[in-house]
Design an enzyme around this catalytic site. Structure first.
Site, short mmCIF file in Angstrom:
data_model
loop_
_atom_site.label_atom_id
_atom_site.label_comp_id
_atom_site.label_asym_id
_atom_site.label_seq_id
_atom_site.Cartn_x
_atom_site.Cartn_y
_atom_site.Cartn_z
N SER A 9 0.85 -1.19 0.00
CA SER A 9 0.00 0.00 0.00
C SER A 9 0.88 1.24 0.00
CB SER A 9 -0.88 0.00 1.26
OG SER A 9 -1.53 1.24 1.45
N TYR A 17 -2.14 -0.02 10.64
CA TYR A 17 -2.23 -0.49 9.26
C TYR A 17 -0.92 -0.19 8.52
CZ TYR A 17 -3.87 -1.00 4.44
OH TYR A 17 -4.01 -1.38 3.13
#
Length: 245
Positions: free
Chosen positions: A139, A152
């Site tokens: 990501s 995250y």
């Protein structure tokens, strides 16, 4: 589409929706034999029906190391080997660190980071044998952390670090390690956020920009894995044009 992956065997994790589903379909259309792993096996039936070639549906919980080993063994046993592993399974339970439900931290670490590690470890003997390719769906949060996304981001930074160390260990044996870092993609990930403020902010942002589609990320995967053996595309960063950070 050109069948650039004819004869290749691929295992995709988290294949029941979003990026994983799109990747399984794209690689199948390119000629690969695909093993599609997911917890939600009921959703894999539609994938099997829509794929261009043979798809083996597998029950896979990446947080369970035994399940990872079983899925790799089943894929390699059914198709006679394994050339590509796409580690896509992940969850995004973002929210502020103060007052957080730390059980959600554990779920993200176990799924996003340990899950990718477990499946990679199980698949490595096959990838080493066949000079295969490992694809890690990371990501933009693996590059830049932001408020509300600390844990995250930690999992995605972890995936990136693990992948670079592994690349240095196995590249001389012909195994390519690819990290793909998408920005905001129109998937169901944001719907899983339990913090109402963070969930609303994520939904508002998705409405305010032209997000990536799962197929955009799948095309990046296809590009990386279809390169000649002497070409290693180690990192692809792709954002929506409208995304600033």
């Amino acid at each position: 589409m050109d069948r650039v992956l004819d004869g290749k065997v691929v295992l995709v994790t988290g294949a029941s929706s979003g990026i994983g589903e799109a990747t399984a379909l794209a690689l199948s259309a390119a000629g690969a034999k695909v093993a599609a792993g997911a917890r939600r096996t009921d959703r894999l039936a539609g994938l099997v029906e829509r794929a261009a070639g043979e798809v083996l549906a597998l029950e896979l919980d990446v947080t369970d190391e035994g399940s990872c080993r079983d899925a790799v063994s089943a894929a390699a046993g059914h198709f006679g080997g394994l050339d590509v592993l796409v580690n896509n399974a992940g969850i995004m339970l973002t929210g502020p660190i103060p007052g957080a439900d730390t059980s959600e931290w554990a779920r993200m670490v176990h799924t996003n980071l340990l899950g990718a590690m477990y499946t990679t470890h199980a698949a490595l003997p096959h990838l080493l044998e066949r000079g295969g390719t490992l694809v890690q769906i990371s990501s933009t949060s693996g590059r830049t952390a932001s408020a509300g996304g600390g844990v995250y981001a930690a999992t995605k930074f972890g995936v990136n670090g693990f992948s670079e160390a592994l690349r240095q260990e196995v590249t001389a044996q012909g195994v390519r390690v690819v990290v793909i870092e998408p920005g905001m993609v129109d998937t169901e990930l944001a719907d899983h956020i339990t913090d109402p403020v963070t969930r609303a902010a994520a939904r508002d942002m998705m409405k305010s920009i032209r997000t990536l589609r799962p197929e955009d990320v799948a095309n990046a995967v296809l590009y990386a894995v279809s390169q000649p053996g002497h070409v290693a595309v180690n990192e692809i960063l792709l954002r929506p044009t409208d995304q600033v950070v």
